[in-house]
Design an enzyme around this catalytic site. Sequence first.
Site, PDB file in Angstrom:
ATOM      1  N   HIS A  17       0.834  -1.201   0.000  1.00 38.19           N
ATOM      2  CA  HIS A  17       0.000   0.000   0.000  1.00 38.19           C
ATOM      3  C   HIS A  17       0.874   1.259   0.000  1.00 38.19           C
ATOM      4  O   HIS A  17       1.774   1.379   0.828  1.00 38.19           O
ATOM      5  CB  HIS A  17      -0.877  -0.042   1.255  1.00 38.19           C
ATOM      6  CG  HIS A  17      -1.956   0.990   1.310  1.00 38.19           C
ATOM      7  ND1 HIS A  17      -2.311   1.609   2.473  1.00 38.19           N
ATOM      8  CD2 HIS A  17      -2.770   1.502   0.354  1.00 38.19           C
ATOM      9  CE1 HIS A  17      -3.312   2.443   2.246  1.00 38.19           C
ATOM     10  NE2 HIS A  17      -3.609   2.402   0.961  1.00 38.19           N
ATOM     11  N   GLU A  44       0.836  -0.245  -4.722  1.00 36.22           N
ATOM     12  CA  GLU A  44      -0.235   0.697  -5.035  1.00 36.22           C
ATOM     13  C   GLU A  44       0.300   2.093  -4.740  1.00 36.22           C
ATOM     14  O   GLU A  44       1.177   2.275  -3.875  1.00 36.22           O
ATOM     15  CB  GLU A  44      -1.431   0.385  -4.123  1.00 36.22           C
ATOM     16  CG  GLU A  44      -2.656   1.240  -4.340  1.00 36.22           C
ATOM     17  CD  GLU A  44      -2.830   2.395  -3.371  1.00 36.22           C
ATOM     18  OE1 GLU A  44      -3.885   3.052  -3.448  1.00 36.22           O
ATOM     19  OE2 GLU A  44      -1.920   2.684  -2.544  1.00 36.22           O
ATOM     20  N   ASP A  46      -0.987   6.627  -4.972  1.00 41.58           N
ATOM     21  CA  ASP A  46      -2.043   7.620  -5.222  1.00 41.58           C
ATOM     22  C   ASP A  46      -1.486   8.702  -6.147  1.00 41.58           C
ATOM     23  O   ASP A  46      -0.418   9.257  -5.867  1.00 41.58           O
ATOM     24  CB  ASP A  46      -2.459   8.265  -3.900  1.00 41.58           C
ATOM     25  CG  ASP A  46      -2.901   7.224  -2.894  1.00 41.58           C
ATOM     26  OD1 ASP A  46      -3.928   6.572  -3.134  1.00 41.58           O
ATOM     27  OD2 ASP A  46      -2.202   7.048  -1.869  1.00 41.58           O
ATOM     28  N   HIS A  59      -1.352  11.365  -1.380  1.00 41.58           N
ATOM     29  CA  HIS A  59      -2.656  10.831  -0.961  1.00 41.58           C
ATOM     30  C   HIS A  59      -3.661  11.943  -0.647  1.00 41.58           C
ATOM     31  O   HIS A  59      -4.777  11.955  -1.137  1.00 41.58           O
ATOM     32  CB  HIS A  59      -2.482   9.926   0.260  1.00 41.58           C
ATOM     33  CG  HIS A  59      -3.771   9.344   0.745  1.00 41.58           C
ATOM     34  ND1 HIS A  59      -4.606  10.004   1.635  1.00 41.58           N
ATOM     35  CD2 HIS A  59      -4.401   8.185   0.443  1.00 41.58           C
ATOM     36  CE1 HIS A  59      -5.679   9.265   1.868  1.00 41.58           C
ATOM     37  NE2 HIS A  59      -5.575   8.156   1.154  1.00 41.58           N
ATOM     38  N   GLU A 119      -3.726   4.388  -8.214  1.00 40.61           N
ATOM     39  CA  GLU A 119      -5.038   4.910  -7.814  1.00 40.61           C
ATOM     40  C   GLU A 119      -5.128   6.355  -8.276  1.00 40.61           C
ATOM     41  O   GLU A 119      -4.327   7.206  -7.852  1.00 40.61           O
ATOM     42  CB  GLU A 119      -5.265   4.821  -6.298  1.00 40.61           C
ATOM     43  CG  GLU A 119      -6.688   5.290  -5.994  1.00 40.61           C
ATOM     44  CD  GLU A 119      -6.990   5.535  -4.529  1.00 40.61           C
ATOM     45  OE1 GLU A 119      -6.375   4.928  -3.648  1.00 40.61           O
ATOM     46  OE2 GLU A 119      -7.888   6.384  -4.304  1.00 40.61           O
TER      47      GLU A 119
END
Length: 250
Positions: A17, A44, A46, A59, A119
């Site tokens: 993450h 992952e 952002d 994020h 993301e």
Amino acid sequence: MPQQNKQAWPYPELVAHRGGGTLAPENTVAGFREGIRYGYRAAECDVKLSADKVCFLLHDDTVDRTSNGQGAAQGKTMAELSQLDAGGWKGGAFAGEALPTLANVAAYCLAQDMLLNIEIKPCPGRFEETGRLVAQEAARLWAGAAVPPLLSSFEIEALRAAQAAEPALPRAFLCEEIPADWRAILAELDCVALHCDHKTLTEPLARGIKAAGYQLLCYTVNDPADARRLLAWGVDSLCTDRLDLLPARG
Ligand code: G3P
Ligand code: CA
């Protein structure tokens, strides 16, 4: 017998993450290094747009929590964002770590054979533009790569724009709680997968999504007992902050 999704993305069992979970500053190359150190094959991150439309990793809507700067991210140019220390907040060992562009991270992931789940995390009011430009930049950066990045978003408008701009890039619909009309959403956006909060998933829902031919990822799974239960329900992949508790296999 579950249907086989023809566009399946090669999800490993575990995904790091925000690069390296909580072991390093999130959404930095130092985080991705931590992922590699623990044997992770996928991470992952952002991604949003700077004021001058550069795709970069962050994020929150502001830079306050994860850098030494202040204020709304979307008011800053990439030149301004590049001046920030995105590592010092996590401890002296990470001081001076840069706030990376998507291009920085693509170069690192491609060199390390690390798969990336991008993301799309738009700043307020920039859903369509962010979906479109992140998809275009991802397609350019990963052109010719064996495995393209997977695009996910909570924002349907951003996913729709990504689909229109780069239909060949795989997409996942991201949600906290799975909506009743998940089949229609996944079909409309031509997604390969659904990503959901593990706390809201039930075994019948997990089995139903798999039987419909979609891949399924849960976030953010930090407890080994939860991980075992979700994998037993047929969940394909778990996004975790605790690379030390859930060491990657193989
Ligand atoms: O992509 C899964 C997860 O990262 C979504 O939640 O808030 O950590 O971006 P958040
Ligand atoms: Ca995220």
